[in-house]
Design a protein around this motif. Structure first.
Motif, PDB file in Angstrom:
ATOM      1  N   ILE A 316       0.433   8.637  -6.947  1.00 53.93           N
ATOM      2  CA  ILE A 316       1.740   8.356  -6.425  1.00 53.93           C
ATOM      3  C   ILE A 316       2.242   9.418  -5.372  1.00 53.93           C
ATOM      4  N   LYS A 317       2.082  10.706  -5.883  1.00 52.25           N
ATOM      5  CA  LYS A 317       2.465  11.774  -4.714  1.00 52.25           C
ATOM      6  C   LYS A 317       1.406  11.734  -3.495  1.00 52.25           C
ATOM      7  N   GLU A 318       0.043  11.503  -3.821  1.00 49.47           N
ATOM      8  CA  GLU A 318      -0.644  11.253  -2.348  1.00 49.47           C
ATOM      9  C   GLU A 318      -0.347  10.230  -1.717  1.00 49.47           C
ATOM     10  N   ILE A 319       0.144   9.128  -2.235  1.00 47.21           N
ATOM     11  CA  ILE A 319       0.454   7.813  -1.586  1.00 47.21           C
ATOM     12  C   ILE A 319       1.815   8.186  -0.729  1.00 47.21           C
ATOM     13  N   HIS A 320       2.755   8.924  -1.571  1.00 48.22           N
ATOM     14  CA  HIS A 320       4.208   9.397  -0.841  1.00 48.22           C
ATOM     15  C   HIS A 320       3.814  10.167   0.240  1.00 48.22           C
ATOM     16  N   ASP A 321       3.070  11.146   0.162  1.00 52.55           N
ATOM     17  CA  ASP A 321       2.760  11.986   1.294  1.00 52.55           C
ATOM     18  C   ASP A 321       2.235  11.205   2.452  1.00 52.55           C
ATOM     19  N   LEU A 322       1.238  10.341   2.181  1.00 51.43           N
ATOM     20  CA  LEU A 322       0.699   9.602   3.038  1.00 51.43           C
ATOM     21  C   LEU A 322       1.581   8.674   3.880  1.00 51.43           C
ATOM     22  N   LEU A 323       2.365   8.070   3.203  1.00 49.71           N
ATOM     23  CA  LEU A 323       3.180   7.052   3.907  1.00 49.71           C
ATOM     24  C   LEU A 323       4.527   7.608   4.525  1.00 49.71           C
ATOM     25  N   GLN A 324       4.628   9.259   4.460  1.00 48.93           N
ATOM     26  CA  GLN A 324       5.831   9.781   5.138  1.00 48.93           C
ATOM     27  C   GLN A 324       5.106  10.082   6.743  1.00 48.93           C
ATOM     28  N   HIS A 325       4.025   9.790   6.852  1.00 45.33           N
ATOM     29  CA  HIS A 325       3.446  10.037   8.202  1.00 45.33           C
ATOM     30  C   HIS A 325       2.971   8.822   8.802  1.00 45.33           C
ATOM     31  N   LEU A 326       3.188   7.869   8.276  1.00 48.88           N
ATOM     32  CA  LEU A 326       2.896   6.227   8.767  1.00 48.88           C
ATOM     33  C   LEU A 326       4.186   5.701   9.238  1.00 48.88           C
ATOM     34  N   PRO A 327       3.936   4.612   9.955  1.00 46.69           N
ATOM     35  CA  PRO A 327       5.286   3.577  10.291  1.00 46.69           C
ATOM     36  C   PRO A 327       5.758   3.324   8.868  1.00 46.69           C
ATOM     37  N   ARG A 328       7.094   2.723   9.101  1.00 50.34           N
ATOM     38  CA  ARG A 328       7.728   2.096   7.757  1.00 50.34           C
ATOM     39  C   ARG A 328       7.073   0.799   7.647  1.00 50.34           C
ATOM     40  N   SER A 329       6.660   0.065   8.528  1.00 52.03           N
ATOM     41  CA  SER A 329       5.634  -1.005   8.297  1.00 52.03           C
ATOM     42  C   SER A 329       4.546  -0.734   7.459  1.00 52.03           C
ATOM     43  N   SER A 330       3.963   0.198   7.051  1.00 49.71           N
ATOM     44  CA  SER A 330       2.869   0.365   6.318  1.00 49.71           C
ATOM     45  C   SER A 330       2.993   0.463   4.971  1.00 49.71           C
ATOM     46  N   SER A 331       2.161  -0.064   4.177  1.00 53.72           N
ATOM     47  CA  SER A 331       2.521   0.063   2.795  1.00 53.72           C
ATOM     48  C   SER A 331       1.162   0.161   1.989  1.00 53.72           C
ATOM     49  N   VAL A 332       0.967   0.624   0.854  1.00 54.63           N
ATOM     50  CA  VAL A 332      -0.099   0.591   0.114  1.00 54.63           C
ATOM     51  C   VAL A 332      -0.062  -0.333  -0.968  1.00 54.63           C
ATOM     52  N   ALA A 333      -1.418  -1.035  -1.156  1.00 54.88           N
ATOM     53  CA  ALA A 333      -1.652  -1.846  -2.364  1.00 54.88           C
ATOM     54  C   ALA A 333      -2.900  -1.379  -3.114  1.00 54.88           C
ATOM     55  N   ILE A 334      -2.530  -1.400  -4.524  1.00 50.94           N
ATOM     56  CA  ILE A 334      -3.549  -1.039  -5.630  1.00 50.94           C
ATOM     57  C   ILE A 334      -3.685  -2.339  -6.500  1.00 50.94           C
ATOM     58  N   ILE A 335      -4.947  -2.839  -6.268  1.00 49.35           N
ATOM     59  CA  ILE A 335      -5.344  -4.307  -6.603  1.00 49.35           C
ATOM     60  C   ILE A 335      -6.586  -4.426  -7.373  1.00 49.35           C
ATOM     61  N   ASP A 336      -6.753  -5.542  -7.857  1.00 52.33           N
ATOM     62  CA  ASP A 336      -8.152  -5.872  -8.421  1.00 52.33           C
ATOM     63  C   ASP A 336      -8.842  -6.681  -7.117  1.00 52.33           C
ATOM     64  N   VAL A 337      -9.891  -6.674  -7.011  1.00 54.73           N
ATOM     65  CA  VAL A 337     -10.908  -7.297  -5.911  1.00 54.73           C
ATOM     66  C   VAL A 337     -10.386  -8.971  -5.992  1.00 54.73           C
ATOM     67  N   ASP A 338     -10.238  -9.340  -7.005  1.00 53.69           N
ATOM     68  CA  ASP A 338     -10.016 -10.706  -7.159  1.00 53.69           C
ATOM     69  C   ASP A 338      -8.733 -11.089  -6.746  1.00 53.69           C
ATOM     70  N   ASP A 339      -7.975 -10.210  -6.628  1.00 52.47           N
ATOM     71  CA  ASP A 339      -6.432 -10.476  -5.970  1.00 52.47           C
ATOM     72  C   ASP A 339      -6.395 -10.086  -4.604  1.00 52.47           C
ATOM     73  N   LEU A 340      -7.143  -9.579  -3.975  1.00 51.96           N
ATOM     74  CA  LEU A 340      -7.081  -9.293  -2.554  1.00 51.96           C
ATOM     75  C   LEU A 340      -6.196 -10.415  -1.701  1.00 51.96           C
ATOM     76  N   GLN A 341      -6.848 -11.525  -1.820  1.00 50.25           N
ATOM     77  CA  GLN A 341      -6.511 -12.506  -0.884  1.00 50.25           C
ATOM     78  C   GLN A 341      -4.877 -12.872  -1.157  1.00 50.25           C
ATOM     79  N   LYS A 342      -4.567 -12.854  -2.602  1.00 51.63           N
ATOM     80  CA  LYS A 342      -3.297 -13.157  -3.007  1.00 51.63           C
ATOM     81  C   LYS A 342      -2.175 -12.008  -2.561  1.00 51.63           C
ATOM     82  N   GLU A 343      -2.767 -10.988  -2.736  1.00 45.90           N
ATOM     83  CA  GLU A 343      -1.826  -9.725  -2.419  1.00 45.90           C
ATOM     84  C   GLU A 343      -1.498  -9.643  -0.875  1.00 45.90           C
TER      85      GLU A 343
END
Length: 879
Positions: A316-343
């Motif tokens: 969570i800390k790494e993702i927090h630090d990463l998103l601080q340097h990216l546009p607010r429109s960017s997001s991170v998704a942690i998912i199972d491969v079968d759910d990629l399309q649904k996500e």
């Protein structure tokens, strides 16, 4: 993505939304136009870049893809439509993802275990994206494979602070493993028509992290975009490893998650996706998957949670630090491969979505709005104000005279206003959201805040609102009247009745994002429709008398997808039914062959397409359509049947596609627990799942006694439940002397059981070496000292005394006794020494009462026959 709050996950909304139902125009044209636009955007927006000499290409990948690649491949479009909730969602997300250059769509990090265990699923998901014109940057790890190779080489893996010590011998194995796994993925993609380019070096520049401590482990100092851009420009998916190089050319090992983060910093994609086996971040206190994390609002408190520690805290800390340097429109998704399309393509999403978000602000007066221009801009989204029927100034004056509470994020991408008049149900008067607000889940966050403050609420929406399915998912009930729908939650029956009466007799006033003045309230001829979410009956005998057969006229049944075990059993039952006959069977694989096991007539398999089904429906040649198709496939067929007006046929779906319907369009067909009259009157019936049928019947009588936990179901099925497609789960050699657990969390039947019982459960399925039959061992936590074993058995006997397909036994039933039988047996009824836990055992034949027999019950009810007509007496289990 529109999801639920961080620590709560509500029942899943059916992906077949009301919006899709109300907009039944041909969506393939719209999709194809979007795909063409995507192709044009990519050609215009992607700058040319020279290929890097470090890119390693296989012979299969070296040939350039045809410029005339068919973006509208029929199978691709059907897959797209079957995995997306509505036309709105398809167009919305494709437009969103195509708003940037191709390399800025997504970075997808693939865990090494996924390539080993789910390669076909991964390749299929990536092919889906590729064929709709999206080019994710794919980077994979190879940790599990490296450990296996090292073990074969007799080398013990060594770690310091979780970092693999990479000496020259280990690096040799690491490099070999990365090349092998990269080639496996590229080859799998090429086999299914996806042009993929392996890029195993030349992207990441690095220096030693700490040579004395970790040896050949790198810290990334730069990213060379050229190989990636060149691959995408040429029409290939770039498939990267996380190997890096020093300035002198020394290979260094880099953690794949870290490498994915560096790629994201360089390309600034809309999505960063981490594929893992857990399918998201798990709340250590509840055991539930965390649906969404809004870092700006929740990060500090989240990091204080007791379960956020070790790897979870670091992630969570790494993702927090990463998103601080990216546009607010960017997001991170942690998912199972079968759910990629649904996500990526649905409002409900699938795994854990992490984004920066905005803090939410509540205001109780106009003075509290610091920026009046911002408020005016938000109100200008209101349709009445847009149409000139209402001015911003007049609405603001109205707010000064009433008691209200407003909700919004900082930039007011979403604005909600609740009127709280004394003595009346609080009313959500305005719910105004920008497209960004819908896409970034602000709407759900706002609604969750409202729900914390108001125990009950009502609101009115135009029936053509594009987000109607979302409003349905938030409600307990609704009442429709000539183009407008009033929704509510938290109301008791008398309160809801009073609200409906007021709405029915006078204009409460339109509201929300797409409502409008329709003038229908003054009409004397008004159309009305009531929808309530189902609640379990609590009486000892909740079922009405069985319906007697009303007609001996033969009814025609068409089976769409009839080659599986369930289809075979249903054909046998219909063959012996006095009032049913098969008119059509459809199977792509068996087209032209004779239907076996059916003796009433000679029936030849055909391969019916939606247009064929529409023609049959228009001619009235079918009374009952049975969809015996895999999950996610039957929507185009249902849509064409729906498109034919005034049709009298009924649809029964054996898949899971419509079991979570909240629109009121589908009825859940479990006669022993549901209203039989509702099933009889339904146009569309969703046949329950096999595991889910036995579990619901076994748990339902004790729902009111459950306390301090949730039921836990240990389910074991024969291998017929794995279907006819070869897999380890139906391979007799693999199953011999064996038991295979699978889908350890979030199985579709876990969701189904929880949704129907209105009671969350845990469910762990297994497959065993017998052919058919399911055994459930179910632990149910109950109020302490509330029930004895004898009392529990009496509750079950009273509840099911008139049910011909349910048997109550004092002993725990055996699975060998249920095979070939048409009912459910429940027994055991053991209470622990603390008297706060009951263990119940239930058995069911997964192909019969778990599928075909239950389908026949629903057919009988829908056609006015006796419910058990055609079910053999000698195999019906009776109490």
């Amino acid at each position: 993505m529109l999801k639920q709050a961080v620590f709560q996950r509500s029942s899943h909304v059916s992906r077949t939304s009301v919006a899709a139902r109300l907009a039944r125009k041909s969506t393939s044209v719209g999709v194809n136009s979007v795909l063409l636009a995507r192709h044009q955007v990519r050609n215009k927006s992607t700058k040319s870049s020279s290929s890097s000499s470090s890119s390693v290409a296989t012979p299969a990948a070296s040939a350039a893809p045809s410029p005339a690649r068919n973006y509208s491949t029929k199978s691709t479009v059907i897959q797209l439509l079957n995995n997306i909730g509505s036309k709105r969602e398809v167009e919305q997300y494709l437009k969103y993802f195509t708003s940037v250059s191709s390399q800025q769509f997504a970075v997808i990090k693939v865990g090494g275990a996924i390539i080993t265990q789910q390669l076909d699923e991964l390749a299929s998901c990536l092919a889906f994206l590729y064929h709709v014109g999206l080019y994710p940057i794919v980077l994979h790890g190879t940790g599990p494979q490296i450990n296996e190779l090292l073990e074969n080489e007799g080398v013990e893996p060594e770690y310091i602070d979780g970092i693999r010590i990479t000496n020259p011998k280990t690096m040799e194995v690491v490099r070999k493993c990365f090349l092998e796994q990269n080639l496996r993925l590229v080859t799998a993609l090429e086999k299914i028509g996806v042009h993929a380019r392996p890029i195993t070096a030349g992207v990441f520049q690095a220096e030693y992290l700490n040579k004395e401590k970790y040896d050949l482990v790198g810290k990334i100092t730069g990213v060379n975009k050229s190989p990636v851009e060149a691959a995408i420009t040429a029409g290939y998916l770039p498939i990267l490893t996380s190997l890096a190089e020093t300035a002198s050319g020394q290979l260094l090992n880099v953690n794949a998650d870290v490498a994915a983060g560096e790629l994201a910093r360089e390309f600034e994609p809309l999505k960063i996706v981490y594929l893992n086996e857990k399918g998201g971040i798990i709340n250590g206190n509840t055991g539930e998957k965390v649906s969404i994390i809004n870092l700006d609002e929740e990060y500090e408190e989240l990091m204080k949670e007791s379960w956020v520690k070790y790897g979870t805290k670091l992630k969570i800390k790494e993702i927090h630090d990463l998103l601080q340097h990216l546009p607010r429109s960017s997001s991170v998704a942690i998912i199972d491969v079968d759910d990629l399309q649904k996500e990526l393509f649905t409002d409900s999403g699938a795994g854990t979505l992490i984004r920066r978000g905005y803090k939410l602000i509540n205001r109780n007066s106009l003075r509290e709005f610091g920026n009046p221009d911002l408020l005016r801009t938000a109100l200008l989204r209101d349709p009445e104000i847009k149409a000139g029927k209402l001015s911003v100034a007049s609405y603001l004056k109205f707010l000064e005279s009433v008691q209200f509470k407003s909700y919004g994020d900082e930039p007011l991408e979403v604005l909600a206003i609740v009127l709280n008049e004394d003595g009346k149900v609080p009313k959500l008067d305005k719910f105004l959201s920008s497209k960004t607000g819908w896409l970034n889940n602000v709407t759900d966050n706002i609604f969750n805040s409202i729900k914390k403050d108001f125990e009950s609420l009502c609101w009115i929406v135009d029936e053509n609102d594009a987000n109607l399915a979302w409003y349905f998912s938030k409600s307990d009930g609704s009442f429709a009247k000539n183009g407008q729908i009033i929704f509510w939650y938290g109301l008791k029956t008398p309160e809801a009745a009073e609200l409906i009466k007021e709405f029915d007799n006078s204009a409460i006033g339109s509201s929300l994002s797409s409502a409008k003045e329709s003038g229908v309230f003054s009409s004397s001829q008004q159309k009305r429709g009531l929808h309530l979410k189902r609640s379990l009956a609590t009486s000892a005998n909740p079922n009405p008398p069985l319906r007697e057969g009303k007609s001996q006229e033969k009814k025609k049944v068409a089976l769409i997808g009839a080659r599986g075990y369930t289809g075979q059993n249903l054909i046998k039952l219909i063959d012996n039914h006095p009032y049913l006959e098969i008119s059509h069977v459809s199977s792509r694989e068996l087209e032209g062959q004779k239907l076996k096991g059916y003796n009433k007539d000679t029936i030849i398999y055909s391969n019916l397409q939606p247009e064929d089904i529409k023609l049959l429906e228009e001619k009235g040649e079918v009374d009952v359509w049975v969809m015996a198709l895999p999950n996610g496939v039957c929507k185009p067929f249902v849509d064409v049947i729906d498109s034919v007006g005034n049709s009298k046929s009924k649809i029964i779906d054996l898949s899971a596609d419509y079991r979570f319907d909240t629109t009121g369009d589908w009825t859940y067909g479990l006669p022993e627990l549901n209203d039989r009259q509702a099933i009889a009157n339904a146009k569309k019936i969703s046949n329950p799942g096999c595991y889910a049928t036995a579990a619901q019947v076994a748990i339902a009588p004790l729902v009111e006694y459950i306390e301090n936990g949730k039921p836990s179901i240990f389910g074991v099925s024969g291998y017929s439940g794995a279907g006819t497609k070869p897999s380890p789960k139906n391979d007799v050699a693999v199953l011999s002397n064996n038991l295979i657990p699978y889908s350890l969390t979030d199985h579709v039947h876990e969701r189904e059981i929880s949704s129907q019982l209105k009671q969350k459960v845990d469910f762990t399925p297994h497959v065993a070496q017998w052919f058919q039959g399911i055994s459930h061992t179910i632990n149910i936590p109950i109020k302490k000292h509330s029930l004895t074993s004898r009392e529990i058995r009496n509750i079950y006997q009273d509840r099911y005394q008139n049910e011909q397909l349910i048997t109550i036994s004092g002993e725990a039933p055996l699975v060998k006794d249920i095979s070939g039988k048409h009912g459910v047996v429940i027994g055991g009824f053991a209470v622990n020494s603390d008297e706060d836990r009951v263990v119940v055992v239930a058995t069911i034949d997964n192909l019969l009462k778990g599928a075909a027999t239950q389908c026949l019950q629903n057919i009988n009810l829908s056609q006015g026959f006796g419910e058990y007509e055609g079910i053999p007496d000698d195999t019906v289990i009776r109490g």
